[in-house]
Scaffold this motif. Structure first.
Motif, mmCIF file in Angstrom:
data_model
loop_
_atom_site.group_PDB
_atom_site.id
_atom_site.type_symbol
_atom_site.label_atom_id
_atom_site.label_comp_id
_atom_site.label_asym_id
_atom_site.label_seq_id
_atom_site.Cartn_x
_atom_site.Cartn_y
_atom_site.Cartn_z
ATOM 1 N N TYR A 102 29.563 36.297 44.223
ATOM 2 C CA TYR A 102 29.524 36.693 42.976
ATOM 3 C C TYR A 102 30.378 37.915 42.616
ATOM 4 O O TYR A 102 31.029 37.870 41.558
ATOM 5 C CB TYR A 102 27.810 37.155 42.802
ATOM 6 C CG TYR A 102 27.731 38.038 41.499
ATOM 7 C CD1 TYR A 102 27.721 37.158 40.309
ATOM 8 C CD2 TYR A 102 27.734 39.187 41.204
ATOM 9 C CE1 TYR A 102 27.426 37.583 39.073
ATOM 10 C CE2 TYR A 102 27.637 39.975 40.044
ATOM 11 C CZ TYR A 102 27.639 39.016 39.019
ATOM 12 O OH TYR A 102 27.334 39.625 37.876
ATOM 13 N N LEU A 103 30.484 39.033 43.560
ATOM 14 C CA LEU A 103 31.546 40.151 43.096
ATOM 15 C C LEU A 103 32.939 39.695 42.948
ATOM 16 O O LEU A 103 33.625 40.208 42.116
ATOM 17 C CB LEU A 103 31.294 41.144 44.205
ATOM 18 C CG LEU A 103 29.861 41.830 44.082
ATOM 19 C CD1 LEU A 103 29.837 42.867 45.343
ATOM 20 C CD2 LEU A 103 29.382 42.488 42.798
ATOM 21 N N ALA A 104 33.376 38.618 44.051
ATOM 22 C CA ALA A 104 34.528 38.172 43.638
ATOM 23 C C ALA A 104 34.889 37.648 42.174
ATOM 24 O O ALA A 104 35.770 37.989 41.383
ATOM 25 C CB ALA A 104 35.210 37.526 44.698
ATOM 26 N N ARG A 105 34.001 36.843 41.809
ATOM 27 C CA ARG A 105 34.247 36.108 40.681
ATOM 28 C C ARG A 105 33.995 36.821 39.360
ATOM 29 O O ARG A 105 34.515 36.784 38.543
ATOM 30 C CB ARG A 105 33.198 34.731 40.620
ATOM 31 C CG ARG A 105 32.926 34.288 39.548
ATOM 32 C CD ARG A 105 32.103 32.888 39.554
ATOM 33 N NE ARG A 105 30.703 33.291 40.242
ATOM 34 C CZ ARG A 105 29.664 33.702 39.668
ATOM 35 N NH1 ARG A 105 29.735 33.934 38.345
ATOM 36 N NH2 ARG A 105 28.469 33.790 40.160
ATOM 37 N N ALA A 106 32.757 37.722 39.261
ATOM 38 C CA ALA A 106 32.618 38.391 38.025
ATOM 39 C C ALA A 106 33.080 39.761 38.194
ATOM 40 O O ALA A 106 33.508 40.198 36.895
ATOM 41 C CB ALA A 106 30.973 38.594 37.995
ATOM 42 N N ARG A 166 37.400 42.384 46.298
ATOM 43 C CA ARG A 166 37.762 41.526 47.494
ATOM 44 C C ARG A 166 37.003 42.302 48.629
ATOM 45 O O ARG A 166 37.168 43.222 49.236
ATOM 46 C CB ARG A 166 39.243 41.887 47.378
ATOM 47 C CG ARG A 166 40.119 41.355 46.454
ATOM 48 C CD ARG A 166 41.643 41.441 46.577
ATOM 49 N NE ARG A 166 42.279 42.557 46.680
ATOM 50 C CZ ARG A 166 43.336 43.143 47.343
ATOM 51 N NH1 ARG A 166 43.589 42.192 48.006
ATOM 52 N NH2 ARG A 166 43.816 44.315 47.040
ATOM 53 N N THR A 167 36.380 41.333 49.104
ATOM 54 C CA THR A 167 35.514 41.654 50.316
ATOM 55 C C THR A 167 35.322 40.578 51.111
ATOM 56 O O THR A 167 35.497 39.696 51.061
ATOM 57 C CB THR A 167 34.348 42.656 50.073
ATOM 58 O OG1 THR A 167 33.747 43.211 51.149
ATOM 59 C CG2 THR A 167 33.251 41.769 49.269
ATOM 60 N N GLU A 168 34.205 40.768 52.279
ATOM 61 C CA GLU A 168 33.675 39.819 53.173
ATOM 62 C C GLU A 168 32.270 40.234 53.300
ATOM 63 O O GLU A 168 32.200 41.519 53.292
ATOM 64 C CB GLU A 168 34.491 39.514 54.201
ATOM 65 C CG GLU A 168 34.949 40.558 55.300
ATOM 66 C CD GLU A 168 35.804 40.439 56.105
ATOM 67 O OE1 GLU A 168 35.857 41.168 57.333
ATOM 68 O OE2 GLU A 168 36.702 39.590 55.870
ATOM 69 N N PRO A 169 31.592 39.280 53.702
ATOM 70 C CA PRO A 169 29.987 39.702 54.117
ATOM 71 C C PRO A 169 30.061 40.870 55.045
ATOM 72 O O PRO A 169 28.975 41.739 54.797
ATOM 73 C CB PRO A 169 29.331 38.471 54.596
ATOM 74 C CG PRO A 169 29.902 37.450 53.860
ATOM 75 C CD PRO A 169 31.530 37.823 53.714
ATOM 76 N N THR A 182 46.630 53.196 33.636
ATOM 77 C CA THR A 182 47.639 53.849 34.371
ATOM 78 C C THR A 182 46.797 54.896 35.244
ATOM 79 O O THR A 182 47.238 55.255 36.245
ATOM 80 C CB THR A 182 48.551 54.721 33.349
ATOM 81 O OG1 THR A 182 47.703 55.598 32.289
ATOM 82 C CG2 THR A 182 49.218 53.923 32.513
ATOM 83 N N ARG A 183 45.848 55.253 34.895
ATOM 84 C CA ARG A 183 44.665 56.272 35.602
ATOM 85 C C ARG A 183 44.139 55.382 36.640
ATOM 86 O O ARG A 183 43.967 56.016 37.863
ATOM 87 C CB ARG A 183 43.678 56.892 34.541
ATOM 88 C CG ARG A 183 44.312 57.580 33.385
ATOM 89 C CD ARG A 183 44.384 59.043 33.742
ATOM 90 N NE ARG A 183 44.978 59.834 32.738
ATOM 91 C CZ ARG A 183 44.244 60.461 31.717
ATOM 92 N NH1 ARG A 183 42.883 60.426 31.945
ATOM 93 N NH2 ARG A 183 44.723 61.288 30.657
ATOM 94 N N ARG A 184 43.764 54.382 36.376
ATOM 95 C CA ARG A 184 43.139 53.370 37.670
ATOM 96 C C ARG A 184 44.238 53.260 38.814
ATOM 97 O O ARG A 184 43.932 53.355 39.927
ATOM 98 C CB ARG A 184 42.825 51.863 37.081
ATOM 99 C CG ARG A 184 41.703 52.003 36.042
ATOM 100 C CD ARG A 184 41.520 50.675 35.413
ATOM 101 N NE ARG A 184 41.151 49.657 35.977
ATOM 102 C CZ ARG A 184 40.274 49.073 36.546
ATOM 103 N NH1 ARG A 184 39.053 49.612 35.861
ATOM 104 N NH2 ARG A 184 39.983 48.048 36.942
ATOM 105 N N ALA A 185 45.443 52.982 38.204
ATOM 106 C CA ALA A 185 46.586 52.940 39.464
ATOM 107 C C ALA A 185 46.835 54.185 39.956
ATOM 108 O O ALA A 185 47.036 54.263 41.219
ATOM 109 C CB ALA A 185 47.888 52.206 38.683
ATOM 110 N N VAL A 199 37.986 48.722 40.122
ATOM 111 C CA VAL A 199 39.157 49.258 40.791
ATOM 112 C C VAL A 199 39.476 48.817 42.310
ATOM 113 O O VAL A 199 40.467 48.832 42.612
ATOM 114 C CB VAL A 199 39.060 50.826 40.546
ATOM 115 C CG1 VAL A 199 40.122 51.553 41.334
ATOM 116 C CG2 VAL A 199 38.805 51.325 39.143
ATOM 117 N N GLN A 200 38.271 48.582 42.864
ATOM 118 C CA GLN A 200 38.038 48.269 44.298
ATOM 119 C C GLN A 200 39.418 47.179 44.457
ATOM 120 O O GLN A 200 39.847 46.980 45.539
ATOM 121 C CB GLN A 200 36.964 47.771 44.739
ATOM 122 C CG GLN A 200 36.684 47.496 46.149
ATOM 123 C CD GLN A 200 36.942 45.973 46.709
ATOM 124 O OE1 GLN A 200 37.253 45.510 45.855
ATOM 125 N NE2 GLN A 200 36.459 45.931 47.966
ATOM 126 N N GLY A 201 39.216 46.088 43.484
ATOM 127 C CA GLY A 201 40.380 44.951 43.514
ATOM 128 C C GLY A 201 41.976 45.378 44.043
ATOM 129 O O GLY A 201 42.662 44.639 44.550
#
Length: 493
Positions: free
Chosen positions: A182-186, A190-193, A285-288, A320-322
């Motif tokens: 869900y978090l990847a799609r919505a 980017r993660t794993e269980p 730009t602040r996110r980066a 931002v995690q992505g």
């Protein structure tokens, strides 16, 4: 049954907590105990009593003893017994007089033996606000009861036996897998269980990250000082302070938090999708820039995605995690999307923090209900969560549009600031009018906050006067009256 058990001087009913003691044998002792439980209010009117066999087994007495005691109390008016309804405490406004006895009751046929039905007194309740426009709470009347119940039933029916043992501190695998998808799609996460740890909400996540691991003597996962946005929840600052963490305010402007002013801190806490409470997103730009800062300093960004699904004027901005899963800790929960009563949240962690967080939780899950975890996993997997979010996105967008329209008609000098998102809006007020507006709202029974209530005490400069209005909190039928009341307390131009 052993005689030693039957002849004990005192016995306790497992369900009713009845103490059988005193003269007259077991029947008389049971009658006294039941009378006292009703008289004291411990057994409320309408309470259904256990069947004869169950109570007899609990108390270690004969079934006929319970049957005789119930019949006696029915005759006296303490209890009622009807076919198909069982034995219940009689409805009455006041407890029976302590001196009442059988001689005062008639035994003729008809209604003489029935206890009079008197309307039950309603216990006093604390009075809340007439109009609740407080921030941070979803519409409680919109909780998807039927869909949640269906998921709960499926989860319970399909649960393996080991579910009912000690819980995994990382959380149920089923939920972590569902969240990964869900978090990847919505949200573009980017993660794993194995890098997701379930918690009971955002506050619990902060405790796990920053409070020392007292039961094992291990240090906290993260240490201060922690840079935070200059406006945010004082509760979170207090929680961090209790863990010995100093928070350093980071100024805000039209583009969000000033990432260029990060100095010696090793961690920063941000609400990039929808700054709380001022309402703006963090500029690209602040996110980066904040990710570049974390890479250069060996630091970490804590991303509070508290209402990231609720963007109304465009597609929600991804997390931002992505940009760098090894430099961002992503924190989320269902407190805004479903209900704060469902005590479930999650941490998406860089690999280097997973073991430390699990050590902080301990060897067993002590916070998040395993059955609720399985229910949420099913709720996500079957699509009910997506449907609920879409439905609430439409409802909250309509609420915000009604707020904007009401202000345009009745208080055109009041501006709604921030992006069209989330569960609250900030109303920009004329300079110097915020304290009087907050006071006027309180006098009229309106629950809301002034913007100043969220300012970090060490923030270098204050934002303009404003009111933080939670348009999601009232039920649908109460929202119109709440808007009318709000417009009535706004300051003139």
């Amino acid at each position: 049954m052993a005689d030693s058990w039957v002849n004990q001087a005192e016995r306790i009913g497992a369900d009713l907590h009845l103490e059988l003691s005193g003269p007259g044998g077991r029947r008389a002792a049971l009658i006294r105990a039941l009378r006292e439980a009703v008289r004291s209010g411990r057994l409320a009117p309408g309470t259904r009593l256990p069947p004869y066999r169950s109570l007899a087994a609990d108390l270690g007495v004969a079934r006929n003893t319970v049957a005789d005691a119930y019949a006696e109390l029915v005759a006296e008016g303490w209890l009622t017994a009807r076919q198909g309804s069982g034995t219940r405490v009689a409805e009455r406004a006041e407890p029976l007089n302590r001196t009442a006895n059988r001689s005062t009751h008639r035994t003729a046929t008809g209604t003489a033996n029935r206890a009079p039905r008197v309307p039950r007194k309603t216990p006093p309740r604390a009075r809340g606000p007439r109009h609740d426009l407080s921030q941070g709470t979803p519409d409680a009347s919109a909780f998807p009861r039927a869909a949640w119940l269906a998921s709960y039933r499926r989860a319970l029916q399909q649960a393996p036996n080991e579910v009912f043992g000690p819980g995994d501190p990382a959380g149920r695998r089923e939920l972590r897998e569902a969240l990964t998808e869900y978090l990847a799609r919505a949200r573009g996460v980017r993660t794993e269980p194995d890098r997701i740890v379930i918690c009971s909400g955002f506050a619990h996540a902060l405790r796990l990250l920053f409070h020392p691991n007292g039961h094992s003597g291990a240090p906290s996962v993260l240490r201060g000082p922690l840079a935070v946005e200059s406006y945010g929840l004082g509760f979170h600052r207090g929680l961090l302070s209790a863990g010995g963490v100093r928070t350093v305010p980071l100024p805000l402007d039209a583009d969000g938090a000033r990432a260029d002013l990060l100095a010696g801190e090793r961690a920063v806490l941000l609400t990039p999708a929808h700054q709380f409470p001022t309402g703006g997103p963090l500029h690209p730009t602040r996110r980066a820039a904040v990710v570049d800062w974390a890479r250069a300093r060996g630091g970490v960004v804590l991303e509070d995605d508290y209402d990231g699904e609720f963007r109304y004027d465009r597609k929600p901005v991804g997390a931002v995690q992505g940009l760098d899963p090894e430099r961002v800790i992503y924190l989320g929960s269902v407190s805004k999307s479903l209900s704060p009563a469902v005590r479930l949240g999650w941490m998406v962690l860089p690999e280097r923090y997973v073991d430390g967080v699990l050590a902080a939780k301990g060897e067993r899950e002590g916070w998040a209900s395993v059955l609720d975890q399985l229910s949420l996993a099913d709720f996500l997997a079957c699509g009910s969560y997506d449907r609920h979010v879409r439905r609430m996105r439409q409802r909250y967008r309509g609420r915000r549009d009604r707020l904007v329209a009401a202000l345009a008609e009745r208080a055109p000098h009041i501006e709604v600031t921030g992006v069209a998102a989330g569960l609250h809006a900030v109303l920009r007020l004329p300079p110097g009018t915020e304290p009087s507006a907050v006071k006027a709202a309180a006098w009229q029974g309106i629950a809301l906050d002034g913007l100043a209530a969220f300012r970090h005490p060490e923030a270098p400069m204050a934002a303009p006067d404003g009111l933080v209005v939670g348009y999601a909190t009232p039920s649908e039928h109460a929202y119109g009256a709440a808007l009318d009341a709000l417009c009535g307390v706004l300051p003139p131009p």
